[in-house]
Each structure stands twice: as C-alpha cells, then as structure tokens.
Design a protein around this motif. Sequence first.
Motif, PDB file in Angstrom:
ATOM      1  N   TYR A 279     -64.774   5.976  -0.210  1.00 54.42           N
ATOM      2  CA  TYR A 279     -64.823   4.629   0.355  1.00 54.42           C
ATOM      3  C   TYR A 279     -64.280   4.687   1.773  1.00 54.42           C
ATOM      4  O   TYR A 279     -63.289   5.378   2.024  1.00 54.42           O
TER       5      TYR A 279
ATOM      6  N   THR B 244     -67.402  10.579  -4.550  1.00 54.95           N
ATOM      7  CA  THR B 244     -67.331   9.164  -4.176  1.00 54.95           C
ATOM      8  C   THR B 244     -66.213   8.949  -3.170  1.00 54.95           C
ATOM      9  O   THR B 244     -65.066   9.288  -3.418  1.00 54.95           O
TER      10      THR B 244
ATOM     11  N   ARG C  14     -69.439   2.752   0.744  1.00 59.60           N
ATOM     12  CA  ARG C  14     -69.214   3.732  -0.328  1.00 59.60           C
ATOM     13  C   ARG C  14     -70.344   4.751  -0.318  1.00 59.60           C
ATOM     14  O   ARG C  14     -71.501   4.402  -0.099  1.00 59.60           O
TER      15      ARG C  14
END
Length: 179
Positions: free
Chosen positions: A15, A13, A25
């Motif tokens: 951002y 993950t 994201r």
Amino acid sequence: LHALALDPRQPQTLYVWVVGHGLFRTDDGATRWRRVAGPEVLTVVESLAVHPEESGRLYAGTAKGVWVSEDGGRRWRLPAGGLPHRTAGVSVPPWRPDLLLAATLDGAFGGKADGTEWKRLPSHPSWWGLMTGFAFLSHGPQIVLAVTHEGVVAAWRLTGGEWVPAAELPIRDWTLTRK
C-alpha cells in the motif's frame, strides 16, 4: 509517496499513500496499481501499517491521529477513545498483534490493535528528538527499535525498562537462538 506499508501475510501486496491522490494498492509486487481511496478520505497521511494477522486491517498515522480501516483502506475511522495526536509512525509488532505503536509529537504510545486504550510509553532523553518510526526483530525477543528525528536508533523491551541506544543492547539480544 508519503507513506507505504507491506502486508506481512501477502508480501506481493503493498500500500502507498500518494499526496494529493490517495491510497493505492498493488497485489503483484508493484507491476499494476489500483486506487483504493481518494485523497478526501484522509488528510496528511504520514505513515501506514498493515496488521500482521488481519490483512484487511490498515492503520494510518495522520496529522489528526491514528485512523483504522477494516476493509483494506476503502473506509477509515478515528476510533472513539483513539489517539488524536499528530502521528509520524504507526506499527504493529509481528509477535504482538494485539499492540499498536504510535510515534507522535507528544511522545510514543501503545494501544490496542483496534486503535483504542492508548498509554504513553517510557520517555527518552529530549536531546534524541521526536520518535518517527519503529522496526522489529522478527524473531524477538520482544524488542522495539525506534528511530528519532535526530538520528538516534533506540531500543526498548516490551517487558519494561527504559529506551536505550540500540548500540548498548547486549549482542545476545540481536542474535537468533534455535532450540
């Protein structure tokens, strides 16, 4: 891209803040992206950080201070008693999840993980320039590394003391010791 942050609990993950487009994201290592928030939510985002224990808590260093999101970046707030200084870098030490660090035009600050109760960190020589970001040794021993606008890499112990050039730290502080 103006800022990016990796989720330490979920390394797939990531951002990113895209100037003029907002927060995006990916949860699959950058194959597919989705927009989380538009550019109207925050202005002049200069840095992002993800809390090391609470994946939904994000921080944004902006021209108007350190903003906090508790829902993965959809909604943001400048906490009451928050840091209103223009912030170039925002980070949370992995071994101190209760501490939020901010590098601002007015010096470096440490605050609570909720974005409140900020205190100025020790000063560094003015010729180093402004601090712009932080990094950490994952295994400790609670040393904060900072980079300045003039290219100085500095080190500071959370247990106290002054900033020193990282090259002046004893080599034992850079090595991992296992018991």
